[in-house]
Enzyme design. Structure first.
Site, PDB file in Angstrom:
ATOM      1  CG  HIS A 191      -2.222   0.730   0.973  1.00 30.50           C
ATOM      2  ND1 HIS A 191      -2.451   2.013   1.377  1.00 30.50           N
ATOM      3  CD2 HIS A 191      -3.357   0.348   0.343  1.00 30.50           C
ATOM      4  CE1 HIS A 191      -3.669   2.389   1.035  1.00 30.50           C
ATOM      5  NE2 HIS A 191      -4.240   1.394   0.401  1.00 30.50           N
ATOM      6  CG  ASP A 210      -9.285   6.747   8.375  1.00 29.86           C
ATOM      7  OD1 ASP A 210      -9.834   6.623   9.477  1.00 29.86           O
ATOM      8  OD2 ASP A 210      -8.923   7.850   7.922  1.00 29.86           O
ATOM      9  CD  GLU A 238     -10.480  10.089  10.362  1.00 31.37           C
ATOM     10  OE1 GLU A 238     -10.893  10.316   9.197  1.00 31.37           O
ATOM     11  OE2 GLU A 238      -9.738   9.129  10.638  1.00 31.37           O
TER      12      GLU A 238
END
Length: 520
Positions: free
Chosen positions: A99, A161, A272
């Site tokens: 990632h 997240d 957030e």
């Protein structure tokens, strides 16, 4: 490997690197790898998949991939390369779920250690009734860690997240999400690590044992060792989450409320914020995985071409508890100038794994494996309004291809002994421009997104915003020195101690291997 295949590797590497000349291991070097006695195995042919990552903007072919069957496989491989000495061209990159954004998990002409292929390594939960923890392999996905800990009614305290990332991958950076204001990032919630250093040594480290390596590796970008196991703090896991979205049109009110909520003694469990830039006047769905119980206000709200700000909050609860709306109402008394509010109840797992829900939909549309020219910044509270006025008022002039995150965290929750570099203020903001680039040209292209990113970074430098980049894509050591500032000397000392030949994590482009170019 046959010599003819080595020549093929050289040609492919030249193409991948845009003509940059570099050394490629010869047949004897690669044969020596194949001769190692391992629980797993090496592959030398089907390596192209290891030359791609989530960023999908950089492709550096490795010479070999280690499908490690045990930690001893990793240690034996690193030690073998270390004993080759500084003249060897081989480098090693640990790859979790791939990632990274700009080739950080790649190793041109080197070895990729496929961390997810570890066999026989299991996630274990330890609960003594007072300070429970999970002992997880470095190549395990956080979603699998969650599933295992939930069997005991427990869960890690801090998250990212997106949960389809590996433990070692996020701990090598920081691991930040909406719980960081309360528990700090993931690197602040680790009891112990097992690490394979750049010398091939397997060391257990903690705040009490090999502490210098422990803090170096946390947020250390893979420079000092490969994290093969981690003991991570747990807490009781709730069953349900009340998920709330609150909309603002005023940036000052938006940030004031966020700061009040993260500093309050009794507050939400997750906080957030998002910035919504939509000049068309129609407010699209805030996120596809959010399905409010009463979808009336926000879905029909007209933005009138304004920049809007969304505060995302959650309150954990269990189904046998009294209704939590009174608690939510009390907390909302801190907020001001709200345009509209929506809420929905979901399970704890559904909320934490919410981005994967969106991923499945994007994959079905062919929109997941596209370039992701992301820009992640840590901006001090003292300059966040100046930053927002220029960036959201002038530089970004149209709807964006991806979410824009903006939320505050507390410096006191970040352990300053780790390698992570953050602004020197008690409150600073994480600002993430999470762009996708599905088009070859125009508004949805990499070129367009990178132009905007460059404008934002240039403004920050010229206006002395005092920001630090997170998941930084720097390509020269001079840039990294500026990034670490006064901490560079410590970072460099630790590198020479634990990876003196600069074997590990070449994709970060911090310390060059003697036989390789620094900037790729």
């Amino acid at each position: 490997m046959k010599p003819s295949l080595v020549h093929c590797f050289k040609l492919l590497l030249l193409l991948a690197l845009g003509g940059v000349t570099m050394h490629v291991p010869d047949a004897d070097v690669l044969s020596s790898l194949g001769a190692l006695r391992l629980d797993g195995h090496f592959s030398f042919h089907d390596v192209s998949a290891m030359a791609r990552d989530f960023g999908n903007r950089c492709s550096l072919l490795p010479a070999a991939v280690l499908h490690s069957g045990s930690v001893s496989d990793i240690a034996a491989t690193v030690k073998h390369v270390f004993l080759m000495g500084e003249r060897s061209p081989l480098t090693i990159a640990a790859r979790g779920h791939g990632h990274s954004l700009m080739g950080q998990s790649q190793a041109a002409g080197g070895i990729i250690v496929k961390m997810e292929s570890l066999q026989g390594e299991r996630t274990k939960v330890h609960d003594d009734g007072t300070s429970p923890f999970v002992d997880a392999p470095g190549g395990e996905l956080w979603i699998n860690v969650l599933r295992e800990t939930l069997k005991y009614g427990l869960a890690p305290k801090s998250w990212t997240d997106y949960l389809h990332l590996t433990v070692g991958g996020t701990l090598s950076n920081a691991g930040v999400s909406g719980q960081a204001f309360r528990h700090g990032p993931q690197v602040s919630n680790v009891h112990q690590l097992e690490i394979v250093t750049g010398r091939g040594d397997v060391l257990t480290c903690s705040p009490e044992e090999n502490s210098d390596l422990f803090y170096a590796a946390l947020g250390g970008l893979g420079q000092f060792g490969i994290i093969t196991r981690a003991k991570i703090a747990l807490e009781p896991a709730p069953k349900m989450v009340r998920w709330i979205r609150v909309l603002y049109s005023d940036f000052a009110s938006f940030t004031e409320d966020q700061e009040k909520l993260i500093m309050a003694e009794n507050t939400f469990d997750y906080i957030e914020g998002f910035v919504i830039i939509n000049r068309t006047g129609i407010l699209n769905n805030w996120r596809t995985s959010f399905k409010p119980q009463d979808p009336v206000q926000a879905s029909h709200f007209q933005s009138d071409g304004r920049v809007l700000y969304c505060l995302e909050l959650t309150m954990n609860f269990n189904t046998d508890e009294a209704d939590i709306m009174e608690q939510v109402s009390q907390l909302f008394s801190l907020c001001i100038k709200i345009l509209t509010c929506d809420l929905t109840d979901v399970t704890y797992v559904e909320f934490l794994d919410r981005v994967h829900t969106s991923e499945v939909k994007l994959r079905a549309q062919g929109l997941w494996e596209v370039p992701h020219p992301w820009l992640n910044l840590l901006v001090p509270r003292s300059t966040i309004h100046k930053f927002a006025k220029e960036v959201f008022g002038k530089i970004l002039k149209d709807s964006n291809n991806g979410p824009i995150l903006l939320y505050p965290v507390n410096r006191s929750k970040w352990d300053k002994r780790t390698s992570v570099v953050i602004p020197d203020e008690e409150i600073f903001y994480l600002v993430g421009f999470l762009s996708s680039a599905p088009a070859l040209s125009g508004h949805g292209s990499v070129e367009h997104a990178m132009n905007l990113n460059n404008q934002i970074v240039e403004f920050c430098e010229e206006a002395d915003i005092g920001m630090k980049q997170y998941l930084a894509p720097y390509t020269t050591q001079q840039q990294w020195k500026a990034h670490f500032g006064a901490r560079w000397e410590t970072f460099e000392r630790r590198k020479h101690t634990y990876d003196p030949l600069a074997i590990l994590a070449p994709g970060q482009r911090i310390f060059p291997k003697a036989s390789l170019p620094l900037s790729l």
